[in-house]
Design a protein around this motif. Sequence first.
Motif, PDB file in Angstrom:
ATOM      1  N   ALA A 120      -9.366   8.522  44.441  1.00 50.07           N
ATOM      2  CA  ALA A 120      -8.044   8.012  44.079  1.00 50.07           C
ATOM      3  C   ALA A 120      -7.781   8.235  42.596  1.00 50.07           C
ATOM      4  CB  ALA A 120      -7.948   6.528  44.399  1.00 50.07           C
ATOM      5  N   ALA A 121      -6.531   8.532  42.295  1.00 48.18           N
ATOM      6  CA  ALA A 121      -6.093   8.606  40.899  1.00 48.18           C
ATOM      7  C   ALA A 121      -5.498   7.257  40.504  1.00 48.18           C
ATOM      8  CB  ALA A 121      -5.057   9.711  40.722  1.00 48.18           C
ATOM      9  N   VAL A 122      -5.339   7.055  39.197  1.00 47.95           N
ATOM     10  CA  VAL A 122      -4.703   5.830  38.718  1.00 47.95           C
ATOM     11  C   VAL A 122      -3.246   5.818  39.167  1.00 47.95           C
ATOM     12  CG1 VAL A 122      -4.009   4.544  36.656  1.00 47.95           C
ATOM     13  CG2 VAL A 122      -6.253   5.624  36.755  1.00 47.95           C
ATOM     14  N   SER A 123      -2.824   4.671  39.675  1.00 52.80           N
ATOM     15  CA  SER A 123      -1.450   4.535  40.160  1.00 52.80           C
ATOM     16  C   SER A 123      -0.455   4.677  39.015  1.00 52.80           C
ATOM     17  CB  SER A 123      -1.287   3.165  40.836  1.00 52.80           C
ATOM     18  OG  SER A 123       0.060   2.824  40.960  1.00 52.80           O
ATOM     19  N   LEU A 124       0.617   5.421  39.270  1.00 51.15           N
ATOM     20  CA  LEU A 124       1.673   5.560  38.273  1.00 51.15           C
ATOM     21  C   LEU A 124       2.307   4.204  37.978  1.00 51.15           C
ATOM     22  CD1 LEU A 124       3.346   7.479  36.512  1.00 51.15           C
ATOM     23  CD2 LEU A 124       4.887   7.816  38.460  1.00 51.15           C
ATOM     24  N   ALA A 125       2.425   3.357  39.007  1.00 55.21           N
ATOM     25  CA  ALA A 125       3.004   2.024  38.810  1.00 55.21           C
ATOM     26  C   ALA A 125       2.128   1.190  37.878  1.00 55.21           C
ATOM     27  CB  ALA A 125       3.173   1.320  40.153  1.00 55.21           C
ATOM     28  N   TYR A 126       0.796   1.353  37.961  1.00 53.01           N
ATOM     29  CA  TYR A 126      -0.113   0.622  37.071  1.00 53.01           C
ATOM     30  C   TYR A 126       0.121   1.044  35.623  1.00 53.01           C
ATOM     31  CZ  TYR A 126      -4.454  -0.908  34.839  1.00 53.01           C
ATOM     32  OH  TYR A 126      -5.369  -1.482  33.986  1.00 53.01           O
ATOM     33  N   SER A 127       0.126   2.352  35.365  1.00 50.69           N
ATOM     34  CA  SER A 127       0.275   2.813  33.983  1.00 50.69           C
ATOM     35  C   SER A 127       1.637   2.439  33.416  1.00 50.69           C
ATOM     36  CB  SER A 127       0.053   4.333  33.900  1.00 50.69           C
ATOM     37  OG  SER A 127       1.004   5.027  34.672  1.00 50.69           O
ATOM     38  N   GLU A 128       2.687   2.465  34.245  1.00 60.94           N
ATOM     39  CA  GLU A 128       4.011   2.088  33.765  1.00 60.94           C
ATOM     40  C   GLU A 128       4.080   0.602  33.439  1.00 60.94           C
ATOM     41  OE1 GLU A 128       6.504   3.485  36.903  1.00 60.94           O
ATOM     42  OE2 GLU A 128       6.747   5.493  36.023  1.00 60.94           O
ATOM     43  N   ALA A 129       3.428  -0.237  34.273  1.00 59.95           N
ATOM     44  CA  ALA A 129       3.425  -1.676  34.007  1.00 59.95           C
ATOM     45  C   ALA A 129       2.649  -2.000  32.740  1.00 59.95           C
ATOM     46  CB  ALA A 129       2.830  -2.420  35.205  1.00 59.95           C
ATOM     47  N   ILE A 130       1.529  -1.288  32.515  1.00 60.59           N
ATOM     48  CA  ILE A 130       0.744  -1.511  31.307  1.00 60.59           C
ATOM     49  C   ILE A 130       1.540  -1.101  30.071  1.00 60.59           C
ATOM     50  CG2 ILE A 130      -1.322  -0.794  30.047  1.00 60.59           C
ATOM     51  CD1 ILE A 130      -1.922  -2.678  32.333  1.00 60.59           C
ATOM     52  N   PHE A 131       2.301  -0.021  30.185  1.00 61.89           N
ATOM     53  CA  PHE A 131       3.129   0.399  29.051  1.00 61.89           C
ATOM     54  C   PHE A 131       4.168  -0.668  28.718  1.00 61.89           C
ATOM     55  CE2 PHE A 131       7.090   2.189  27.461  1.00 61.89           C
ATOM     56  CZ  PHE A 131       6.649   2.775  26.290  1.00 61.89           C
ATOM     57  N   GLU A 132       4.793  -1.256  29.732  1.00 62.01           N
ATOM     58  CA  GLU A 132       5.801  -2.293  29.485  1.00 62.01           C
ATOM     59  C   GLU A 132       5.167  -3.518  28.830  1.00 62.01           C
ATOM     60  OE1 GLU A 132       9.128  -2.366  29.656  1.00 62.01           O
ATOM     61  OE2 GLU A 132       8.892  -0.217  29.967  1.00 62.01           O
TER      62      GLU A 132
END
Length: 888
Positions: A846-858
């Motif tokens: 599995a790759a890191v979820s795009l939703a995870y990285s976007e939430a961390i950025f916010e």
Amino acid sequence: MEGDDCEFRYGDGANEAQDNDFPTVERSRFQEMLSLLGLETYQVQKLSLQDSLQISFDSMKNWAPQVPKDLPWNFLRKLQALNADARNTTMVLDVLPDARPVEKESQMEEEIIYWDPADDLAADIYSFSELPTPDTPVNPLDLLCALLLSSDSFLQQEILLKMGLCQFALPLVLPDSENHYHTFLLWAMRGIVRTWWSQPPRGVGSFREDNVVLSRAPAFAFVRMDVSSNSKSQLLNAVLSPGHRQWDCFWHRDLNLGTNAREISDGLVEISWFFPSGREDLDIFPEPVAFLNLRGDIGSHWLQFKLLTEISSAVFILTDNISKKEYKLLYSMKESTTKYYFILSPYRGKRNTNLRFLNKLIPVLKIDHSHVLVKVSSTDSDSFVKRIRAIVGNVLRAPCRRVSVEDMAHAARKLGLKVDEDCEECQKAKDRMERITRKIKDSDAYRRDELRLQGDPWRKAAQVEKEFCQLQWAVDPPEKHRAELRRRLLELRMQQNGHDPSSGVQEFISGVSSPSLSEKQYFLRWMEWGLARVAQPRLRQPPETLLTLRPKHGGPTDLGEPLWPEPLGVEHFLREMGQFYEAESCLVEAGRLPAGQRRFAHFPGLASELLLTGLPLELIDGSTLSMPVRWVTGLLKELHIRLERRSRLVVLSALGVPCTGKSTLLNTMFGLRFATGKSCGPRGAFMQLITVAEGFSQDLGCDHILVIDSGGLIGGALTSAGDRFELEASLATLLMGLSNVTVISLAETKDIPAAILHAFLRLEKTGHMPNYQFVYQNLHDVSVPGPRPRDKRQLLDPPGDLSRAAAQMEKQGDGFRALAGLAFCDPEKQHIWHIPGLWHGAPPMAAVSLAYSEAIFELKRCLLENIRNGLSNQNKNIQQLIELVRRL
């Protein structure tokens, strides 16, 4: 004989290929690419990891690149945040000042423009556009190569580590047309560790964890000969993607992420792996398998092709045509033991010519007609992918070559390729590491015999200092007891000071004292990996079994015992240096040792230099769960001296229950190096320093951000009573008391851990109210749409039993209020965050979820915004932080 006519000498061919690879036009293309991307200034003084991690204006906005010089920085920032879109090189052009604003689609549909074909304007109607349009001036592989060639060894390592987490294919052989050599990236891959489950499925004994550089696996290479209408990269992606989920591990021409032709990345060799999960429905192969991809055709990159034939179990050659030149190249491989497979297109190329040359190659390469595959482009994809997988599976079942990346590097050296790890500083650091680690046969015995200051004397000294500190707050403390504690402490410190550093510690001190910054950094990285190799075997277990190593609820606990087996690490050597400094400083303060006889006064300076290079340093000792105050304050004083006028600090801490993703969150948010993985990171608290760019420091109000990761300090309900609870509550109070901003990481539970709640109540009485952010990390569920009101209500509901117990301990009784009433938990100010699942799919593929990285950025943007707007507790300089450490 035909063989004599077709003989191809490797040496002559290699020289010919080298000459053909590097014409003058290629060198100019390289310089033009660097100039286009703004990287020409980093060819002498390479771009460093610290440069890429600085906090700047761009850290607070989700910006799109507008000019080519934005692309490297956009790529680095997205990669740091584990964003799956990092390879996207499209740009959004600025709107012209007089251009009309972009209108809604419904409005634009109504404004259909008609023109008379006779009108002169009609001829120019498509020659301009008023609206901004995406532009793709750079191929993503060219961007990657240019950036790697402009980066130092440690930034290269970080780039490949993050690319691996994103499940991108990694560069293995990096072409450099300007300097006429190719580089095998062995060092750059050293930090990548992967876990998998071997067959039979998912048992304790089937779990594996190893560094990809050391783990041996069969390798399969995919190359192109001349022209192929079939895409290697698309085929590889299909082979690696389980089920119907397509993952673009290898970038390919149909991704629409930059469709320009490659300018400088031909000759690049990429590698990716398949790792089994122990689930039969997902596992394509029963063991790890490496896949290699050569960019460009083998005729122009013969050296890389020769390497692939020497390290691969099988090579798949995609081509539409086999000409006399290619036939000669392949004929020269007649001594090779590698299996060869040809993938042809039935509608392209000269069919009869191909068959004639293939019939000649069959006895030479020891293949048969089953080794010649025909792929009808895009019409038989599923069945063709199954056939490729079946071929790979058959090779795996037979005795085949298994190689590690280190083995590949040995083969590369023999062929004359440069290996990045072979530089003098790196090898000197490696030799020093080996002189230390070769003496470690058993970690526990080594700690007892070589790291002597961390045994019983340190534990007893820490306990005495805690008791002495508590007396400071007592009413009329008995002077006799105070004198007794002081006497015991001096005895213990005298005992510690009577030792000399062991040979291993002396070697470590020499390593971190090196005048060469690069050699020092190489040494520390080598130490991390060398110590990991001698880790106790019982630590190599699946993460879920480690949960059983914690103390059971309600059972007695020993404050000196760790929550789980603690592997030997770099922090233990630094901890030993800290204890030498602590003991000596204590004796000097008591007048038992003349200041002129100090031997270890320079140790804090060495540690502060490590902090400035990005190494996390221990703030709270993981063995005793106490802070070595003299060591920490000495380190901060040295840091203050080195930073001179840029010493304004904001302190950001992360606390919560172990294994809720705190360290991963901090690493993703700021590009830090806090330990994560099988044991949820070491116990204790670690700090790491982030630099704020000078142009942004005035706006943000600080020059550096000191990030503190609490590790496994807070045990939640497992340690809700007894001495350990009181200890954890005190430590939580200490960390939050030092902080301007605190991130509380929670699992899907109703109550905040009682120790953290205990700290809230203490701090509320002092008036110290930093900015708090509560983070629910959804570790297992892949898709969580966003904040769920039910969870927010749970956090704001009346307190549970643990909360009431904490209130009673603070003598607040019935006066305790729900969290909603506390000043730091205003639900209208977005203090509660829900972070989606980390993985998109099932690990290890599995790759890191795009939703995870976007939430961390916010979350990161919100934290920086709060710091800039002064919502956090008043910023401090290092001198003020030192005083705060002493008081707390």
